[in-house]
Design an enzyme around this catalytic site. Structure first.
Site, PDB file in Angstrom:
ATOM      1  N   GLN A  95       0.804  -1.211   0.000  1.00 24.98           N
ATOM      2  CA  GLN A  95       0.000   0.000   0.000  1.00 24.98           C
ATOM      3  C   GLN A  95       0.840   1.265   0.000  1.00 24.98           C
ATOM      4  O   GLN A  95       0.310   2.373   0.150  1.00 24.98           O
ATOM      5  CB  GLN A  95      -0.920  -0.006   1.234  1.00 24.98           C
ATOM      6  CG  GLN A  95      -1.880  -1.178   1.259  1.00 24.98           C
ATOM      7  CD  GLN A  95      -2.539  -1.360   2.626  1.00 24.98           C
ATOM      8  OE1 GLN A  95      -2.240  -0.651   3.592  1.00 24.98           O
ATOM      9  NE2 GLN A  95      -3.438  -2.332   2.717  1.00 24.98           N
ATOM     10  N   HIS A 158      -0.716  -0.315   5.947  1.00 24.76           N
ATOM     11  CA  HIS A 158      -1.145   0.486   7.097  1.00 24.76           C
ATOM     12  C   HIS A 158      -0.158   1.613   7.389  1.00 24.76           C
ATOM     13  O   HIS A 158       0.342   1.762   8.503  1.00 24.76           O
ATOM     14  CB  HIS A 158      -1.343  -0.385   8.333  1.00 24.76           C
ATOM     15  CG  HIS A 158      -2.405  -1.424   8.172  1.00 24.76           C
ATOM     16  ND1 HIS A 158      -2.799  -2.259   9.190  1.00 24.76           N
ATOM     17  CD2 HIS A 158      -3.182  -1.760   7.098  1.00 24.76           C
ATOM     18  CE1 HIS A 158      -3.768  -3.068   8.747  1.00 24.76           C
ATOM     19  NE2 HIS A 158      -4.005  -2.775   7.482  1.00 24.76           N
ATOM     20  N   GLU A 250     -14.188   3.023  11.841  1.00 21.65           N
ATOM     21  CA  GLU A 250     -14.589   3.960  12.884  1.00 21.65           C
ATOM     22  C   GLU A 250     -14.491   5.417  12.453  1.00 21.65           C
ATOM     23  O   GLU A 250     -13.638   5.791  11.643  1.00 21.65           O
ATOM     24  CB  GLU A 250     -13.679   3.796  14.113  1.00 21.65           C
ATOM     25  CG  GLU A 250     -13.699   2.423  14.743  1.00 21.65           C
ATOM     26  CD  GLU A 250     -12.742   2.315  15.911  1.00 21.65           C
ATOM     27  OE1 GLU A 250     -12.707   1.241  16.540  1.00 21.65           O
ATOM     28  OE2 GLU A 250     -12.026   3.308  16.205  1.00 21.65           O
ATOM     29  N   TYR A 260      -7.276   5.030  21.769  1.00 20.99           N
ATOM     30  CA  TYR A 260      -8.478   4.648  21.018  1.00 20.99           C
ATOM     31  C   TYR A 260      -8.669   3.131  20.899  1.00 20.99           C
ATOM     32  O   TYR A 260      -9.545   2.683  20.170  1.00 20.99           O
ATOM     33  CB  TYR A 260      -8.483   5.348  19.657  1.00 20.99           C
ATOM     34  CG  TYR A 260      -8.770   6.822  19.831  1.00 20.99           C
ATOM     35  CD1 TYR A 260     -10.066   7.303  19.828  1.00 20.99           C
ATOM     36  CD2 TYR A 260      -7.738   7.712  20.101  1.00 20.99           C
ATOM     37  CE1 TYR A 260     -10.337   8.647  20.051  1.00 20.99           C
ATOM     38  CE2 TYR A 260      -7.989   9.059  20.327  1.00 20.99           C
ATOM     39  CZ  TYR A 260      -9.296   9.519  20.305  1.00 20.99           C
ATOM     40  OH  TYR A 260      -9.556  10.843  20.545  1.00 20.99           O
ATOM     41  N   TYR A 271      -9.819 -11.570  10.001  1.00 22.84           N
ATOM     42  CA  TYR A 271      -9.987 -11.889   8.580  1.00 22.84           C
ATOM     43  C   TYR A 271     -10.142 -13.385   8.347  1.00 22.84           C
ATOM     44  O   TYR A 271     -10.933 -13.816   7.506  1.00 22.84           O
ATOM     45  CB  TYR A 271      -8.789 -11.365   7.776  1.00 22.84           C
ATOM     46  CG  TYR A 271      -8.772  -9.879   7.608  1.00 22.84           C
ATOM     47  CD1 TYR A 271      -9.660  -9.229   6.757  1.00 22.84           C
ATOM     48  CD2 TYR A 271      -7.852  -9.101   8.306  1.00 22.84           C
ATOM     49  CE1 TYR A 271      -9.645  -7.859   6.601  1.00 22.84           C
ATOM     50  CE2 TYR A 271      -7.824  -7.719   8.160  1.00 22.84           C
ATOM     51  CZ  TYR A 271      -8.719  -7.114   7.305  1.00 22.84           C
ATOM     52  OH  TYR A 271      -8.712  -5.748   7.159  1.00 22.84           O
TER      53      TYR A 271
END
Length: 379
Positions: A95, A158, A250, A260, A271
């Site tokens: 990514q 990520h 979220e 959090y 997954y």
């Protein structure tokens, strides 16, 4: 949620800006989209973008767009795309790539810095990195690195990597947990957090953990999985949309020093097994303001202000990747009191959402042949 109704048009038009400014050529994709409060028209401003990731509007109405393979492009008033030289050499593993782009808040009025986040290769892995440079003709010049996360990591995922300016001139920057959930609860690690930095990439004196020897001083929040939507509202509050695992995406209101929860608290599932991860809530950890339905996959977040969409004042618009949705969220304090699906599949994967100076809403579609789109009131 409500689904919009559409009337498709492929006609070309020359549409004027919503406020005084140059006319901008655009292709009408949807002539009329009926929502609860406004009727909209969807237009394509530019095409031929390779996995565009972020958009920033220049003072003259042109747009800077980052392409994940590592190019920064400029889009002029006619929708013409110019690829600029001088972007950093990025790692495109997984990514990774060239990610967010924002202007200094005083850009054009005392500052000419353009800020970029990107995945930097090194030490057998990659790290989320913040740099800044200046525009000179068709080039990005004077590029300098301001911040590199503390650990290079092998998983190419990520990165987080959204940027947003707070009213005091400090910069929020999200960093995902890089595919290792336990890192999000380690305050001695940049991964899985939102950072707060000065415009020079330094640590503000009033950051919440500056006096904690066991924490990284750049941390503003922690326990975040992978925030890819980030905005600071007109009242100064900071909001993020964050990828859960399998579901559990979220919306969070970001406050200094708050945990959090990820991965100890989550509304998503594993997954492989589809079993819940962690608890729904825990002492000392902040619950989300909102959990999106299904597999939303958030990216891009903007607050609606101005006079163009009067019924949406102060509402948040969140883009979705896998869901291909644009979702409107009306807030009452820290509660979502109204939600509506505005788009669902019309432009595919929505990577970024921005409010333009002309009052229109601008969107990026994340595809190999992606585009810059805008939503305006229907005639």
């Amino acid at each position: 949620m409500h689904s919009p109704r559409h009337a498709l048009s492929t006609a070309l038009l020359l549409g004027g800006a919503l406020i005084a400014g140059p006319a901008v050529a655009a292709e009408v994709v949807e002539e009329r989209i009926i929502t609860d409060h406004h009727e909209l028209r969807l237009e394509r401003v530019a095409s031929g973008l390779t996995h565009p990731w972020s958009a920033a509007e220049l003072p003259d109405g042109q747009w800077l767009v980052s392409e994940r393979p590592g190019r920064l492009v400029r889009i002029d008033a006619q929708g013409e795309v110019t690829r600029l030289s001088g972007a950093p050499k990025v790692s495109t593993r997984g990514q990774g790539g060239l990610l967010d782009v924002v202007l200094h808040p005083d850009y054009g009025e005392g500052s000419d810095w353009v800020y970029l986040t990107w995945s930097q290769a090194g030490n057998g892995g990659s790290a989320t990195t913040l740099s800044r440079g200046r525009l000179e003709g068709d080039a990005l010049v004077d590029l300098e690195t301001l911040f590199v996360q503390d650990r290079f990591s092998r998983p190419g995922r990520h990165y987080g990597s959204r940027l947003a300016w707070l009213p005091d001139g400090t910069l929020l920057m999200s960093v995902g947990e890089r595919g290792s959930p336990e890192r999000a609860q380690d305050r001695g690690d940049h991964a899985g957090s939102v950072l707060r930095l000065t415009a020079e990439g330094e640590v503000p004196d009033d950051n919440p953990f500056v006096d904690d020897d066991d924490a990284r001083p750049e941390l503003f929040t922690y326990g975040n999985r992978n925030p890819q939507g980030l905005t600071v509202a007109a009242d100064g509050t900071a909001w993020s949309t964050e990828h859960g695992p399998r579901t559990g995406d979220e919306l969070n209101r970001l406050e200094a020093g708050v945990n959090y929860g990820w991965p100890e608290v989550s509304r998503g599932n594993d997954y492989a097994t589809n079993r819940p991860i962690g608890r729904d809530s825990a002492p000392g950890m902040r619950d989300p303001v909102h959990v999106f339905a299904g597999r939303f996959a958030p990216s891009g977040l903007a607050e609606v202000t101005g006079d163009t969409f009067t019924a949406w004042q102060g509402h948040l618009l969140a883009g979705g990747l896998a869901s291909e949705r644009l979702v409107r969220l009306a807030l009452d304090g820290d509660r979502v009191v109204e939600r509506e699906v505005i788009l669902e599949g019309e432009i595919g994967r929505i990577r970024d959402v921005r409010l333009g100076r002309d009052g229109a809403l601008y969107l990026l579609s994340d595809h190999a042949d992606g585009g810059l789109y805008r939503l305006v009131p229907a005639d």
